[in-house]
Write an enzyme that holds these catalytic residues in place. Structure first.
Site, PDB file in Angstrom:
ATOM      1  N   SER A 253       0.879  -1.315   0.049  1.00  0.00           N
ATOM      2  CA  SER A 253       0.099  -0.125  -0.147  1.00  0.00           C
ATOM      3  C   SER A 253       0.752   1.461   0.000  1.00  0.00           C
ATOM      4  O   SER A 253       0.467   2.002  -0.747  1.00  0.00           O
ATOM      5  CB  SER A 253      -0.796  -0.004   1.215  1.00  0.00           C
ATOM      6  OG  SER A 253      -0.325  -0.193   2.536  1.00  0.00           O
ATOM      7  N   HIS A 283      -2.256  -8.595   2.213  1.00  0.00           N
ATOM      8  CA  HIS A 283      -1.848  -7.598   2.850  1.00  0.00           C
ATOM      9  C   HIS A 283      -3.067  -7.054   3.774  1.00  0.00           C
ATOM     10  O   HIS A 283      -3.323  -7.947   4.440  1.00  0.00           O
ATOM     11  CB  HIS A 283      -1.713  -6.460   1.590  1.00  0.00           C
ATOM     12  CG  HIS A 283      -1.062  -5.072   2.220  1.00  0.00           C
ATOM     13  ND1 HIS A 283      -0.161  -4.891   3.260  1.00  0.00           N
ATOM     14  CD2 HIS A 283      -0.924  -4.043   1.479  1.00  0.00           C
ATOM     15  CE1 HIS A 283       0.085  -3.739   3.379  1.00  0.00           C
ATOM     16  NE2 HIS A 283      -0.227  -3.210   2.122  1.00  0.00           N
ATOM     17  N   HIS A 332       5.269 -12.770   7.522  1.00  0.00           N
ATOM     18  CA  HIS A 332       5.786 -11.496   7.006  1.00  0.00           C
ATOM     19  C   HIS A 332       7.076 -11.546   6.098  1.00  0.00           C
ATOM     20  O   HIS A 332       7.712 -12.120   6.316  1.00  0.00           O
ATOM     21  CB  HIS A 332       5.815 -10.423   8.226  1.00  0.00           C
ATOM     22  CG  HIS A 332       5.932  -9.126   7.924  1.00  0.00           C
ATOM     23  ND1 HIS A 332       6.910  -8.334   7.479  1.00  0.00           N
ATOM     24  CD2 HIS A 332       4.701  -8.172   8.083  1.00  0.00           C
ATOM     25  CE1 HIS A 332       6.216  -7.178   7.113  1.00  0.00           C
ATOM     26  NE2 HIS A 332       5.139  -6.944   7.500  1.00  0.00           N
ATOM     27  N   ARG A 341       3.187  -4.737  16.752  1.00  0.00           N
ATOM     28  CA  ARG A 341       1.975  -4.262  16.547  1.00  0.00           C
ATOM     29  C   ARG A 341       0.889  -5.122  17.132  1.00  0.00           C
ATOM     30  O   ARG A 341      -0.212  -4.983  17.546  1.00  0.00           O
ATOM     31  CB  ARG A 341       1.805  -3.865  15.034  1.00  0.00           C
ATOM     32  CG  ARG A 341       2.674  -2.758  14.567  1.00  0.00           C
ATOM     33  CD  ARG A 341       2.283  -2.667  13.100  1.00  0.00           C
ATOM     34  NE  ARG A 341       2.586  -3.725  12.217  1.00  0.00           N
ATOM     35  CZ  ARG A 341       2.372  -3.861  10.914  1.00  0.00           C
ATOM     36  NH1 ARG A 341       1.754  -3.020  10.290  1.00  0.00           N
ATOM     37  NH2 ARG A 341       2.770  -5.154  10.333  1.00  0.00           N
ATOM     38  N   ASP A 387      -2.315  -8.000  11.594  1.00  0.00           N
ATOM     39  CA  ASP A 387      -3.762  -8.474  11.255  1.00  0.00           C
ATOM     40  C   ASP A 387      -4.050  -9.673  12.210  1.00  0.00           C
ATOM     41  O   ASP A 387      -5.503  -9.939  12.375  1.00  0.00           O
ATOM     42  CB  ASP A 387      -3.557  -8.885   9.832  1.00  0.00           C
ATOM     43  CG  ASP A 387      -3.564  -7.617   8.829  1.00  0.00           C
ATOM     44  OD1 ASP A 387      -4.110  -6.566   9.479  1.00  0.00           O
ATOM     45  OD2 ASP A 387      -2.588  -7.747   8.284  1.00  0.00           O
TER      46      ASP A 387
END
Ligand code: AMX
Length: 448
Positions: A253, A283, A332, A341, A387
């Protein structure tokens, strides 16, 4: 009013901070190019050429850097460091999550803002947030079964009529001023995204009514527009929006935004490009896939009268892998450790919802999945990414429409990708044009 507020941010962001930095950074980059332009910083293998340019160093990124072991640093600050120093909604640093406006300021200027600066940015963003009527009409006309990300992209593209950058370019603005016009658009894109996003959410799942509360900050107002009024959910949204902003430049992105912007497409069009990339399941769409995976798992074992535990999760994971599908939320392209995160969201869950059933499922998945993926033997990183955790937190607050989750990611990512786009134009970075090669050329290199 809007004009005055906008002017106050112009003074803070442009005159005192950014305007002072731009000439320095331009000078430094020019010196690098002029004095060391032919210095070799890496080689490219055939593996990398075929394999999605993994780790090829060919992009400058100001706003953040991703270390495979340590994770993301926003302007040199880790996530815990950001949580310790950035202004919060309560006004007491360290008490609560950083405000989205804090991280926007940090990414844009590389400086930790004061609460006063952050509040002026909040006011400026609220003042810019008015959506053109044609955008409202268009978004309200979209079919409810169109994916929310597609709706977001359509809504943002339609806002391009507001682009100051495109107007300035058409009027022959000098190249040296591009970044100033880009900044107008960047703040506008960040400002309008929550309302477009909220309209989509309210249209698809509820009554279509969006109610603002601009006495709150960006995240709080966004929560009200979505229809949530729990202060604890506001805090989650602040955390969520902050940690998804930026992940250096190579992710799809950010890179897509940078690439589209390099053609001098304006920030509306450039970030729409970024959103298109974010909408892919490898993604940003992975956050909805995680919830779907967990729901499928629960449905399967509930139907068989079995509990969801480490054994059934392991069984379901192997079924997924044997069907040649990915485990969403794991792995990843750069990270080789648990994503910080993920960790900060886990800490939020431990603080706010330690007994939540779904959180415990996610935690149990975390306890078994790395070993399963190691045994599977294919993945370079067997640990969870961002995510893997975000959906379960939203779910706890009744935000169960997981097909929508990537839209929240899309609102947040605008802040990082577009802060960098400011610097792309300020530094005069050129059109991106890497070299592609044919398979025949690759063979010819091997045979040489
Ligand atoms: N489950 C199963 N297989 C996986 C896997 C996972 N979670 N992650 C990687 N693999 C597989 C790859 O598909 C690849 O298989 P192949 O050789 O048959 O093509 C092999 O392992 C090697 O891949 P890799 O080098 O470890 O990863 P990558 O850099 O090619 O891809 C990523 C990275 C994120 C796309 C991948 O790990 C993945 O598909 N994860 C699941 C989807 C996901 O969570 N995406 C979100 C990432 C974070 C984000 O952008 N928001």
């Amino acid at each position: 009013m809007a004009h005055l507020l906008s002017k106050s941010v112009k003074q803070l962001v442009r005159k005192e901070t950014l305007a002072a930095q731009v000439p320095e950074k331009q000078k430094s980059l020019l010196a690098l190019k002029k004095e060391h332009g032919d210095h070799v910083i890496g080689n490219v293998t055939i593996d990398q050429c075929i394999g999605g340019a993994r780790s090829v160093k060919c992009m400058v990124w100001e706003t953040s850097n991703l270390d495979p072991e340590e994770g993301i640093r926003f302007r040199g600050l880790t996530i815990p460091e950001c949580q310790a120093v950035l202004p919060t909604y309560s006004g007491v640093t360290g008490d609560g999550e950083p405000m989205l406006e804090s991280i926007l300021w940090l990414l844009l200027t590389s400086e930790v803002p004061t609460k006063e600066q952050v509040d002026s940015l909040t006011a400026d963003l609220h003042a810019r947030a008015e959506l053109p009527e044609h955008v409202k009409t268009l978004v309200n006309s979209l079919p409810k079964d169109m994916h929310p990300m597609t709706q977001l992209i359509i809504g943002l593209n339609a806002c391009q009529t507001e682009s100051q950058f495109a107007k300035a370019y058409a009027d022959g603005a000098p190249k040296t001023d591009y970044h100033i016009h880009a900044l107008e658009d960047i703040l506008k894109v960040v400002a309008v995204l929550p309302e477009i996003a909220a309209m989509i959410y309210r249209n698809v799942y509820f009554d279509g009514i969006v109610t603002k509360d601009t006495s709150l900050d960006y995240s709080g107002n966004f929560c009200r527009m979505l229809g949530y009024d729990d202060p604890s959910f506001d805090e989650l949204m602040r955390l969520y929006l902050c940690i998804h902003t930026d992940h250096e430049g190579g992710n799809a992105s950010a890179h897509a935004t940078h690439l589209v912007g390099s053609t001098l497409s304006d920030p509306f069009l450039a970030y729409s490009g970024g959103l298109n990339a974010l909408a892919g399941p490898l993604h940003g769409l992975a956050n909805q896939e995680v919830l779907k995976w967990i729901q499928d798992l629960k449905n399967k074992f509930e139907a068989e009268g079995k509990p969801v535990n480490a054994d059934t999760i392991t069984e379901f994971a192997w079924e997924t892998l044997n069907a040649k599908k990915v485990i969403p939320g794991y792995g990843h392209a750069v990270l080789r450790k648990t994503d910080p995160r993920y960790t900060c969201q886990r800490e939020f869950a431990l603080k706010h919802m330690p007994d939540d059933e779904l959180f415990n499922v996610v935690d149990t998945i975390y306890s078994v999945m790395p070993d399963i993926l190691k045994e599977h033997g294919k993945v370079a990183n067997p640990y969870p990414n961002v995510d893997s955790h975000s959906g379960v937190l939203l779910w706890h607050y009744g935000f169960t429409q997981f097909q929508y989750y990537t839209v929240l990611f899309g609102v947040s990512r605008s802040v990082g990708a577009l802060s960098q786009l400011y610097w792309d134009r300020a530094l005069g970075l050129p059109l991106e044009r890497p070299k592609s090669v044919t398979p025949e050329w690759l063979w010819s290199q091997v045979k040489k």
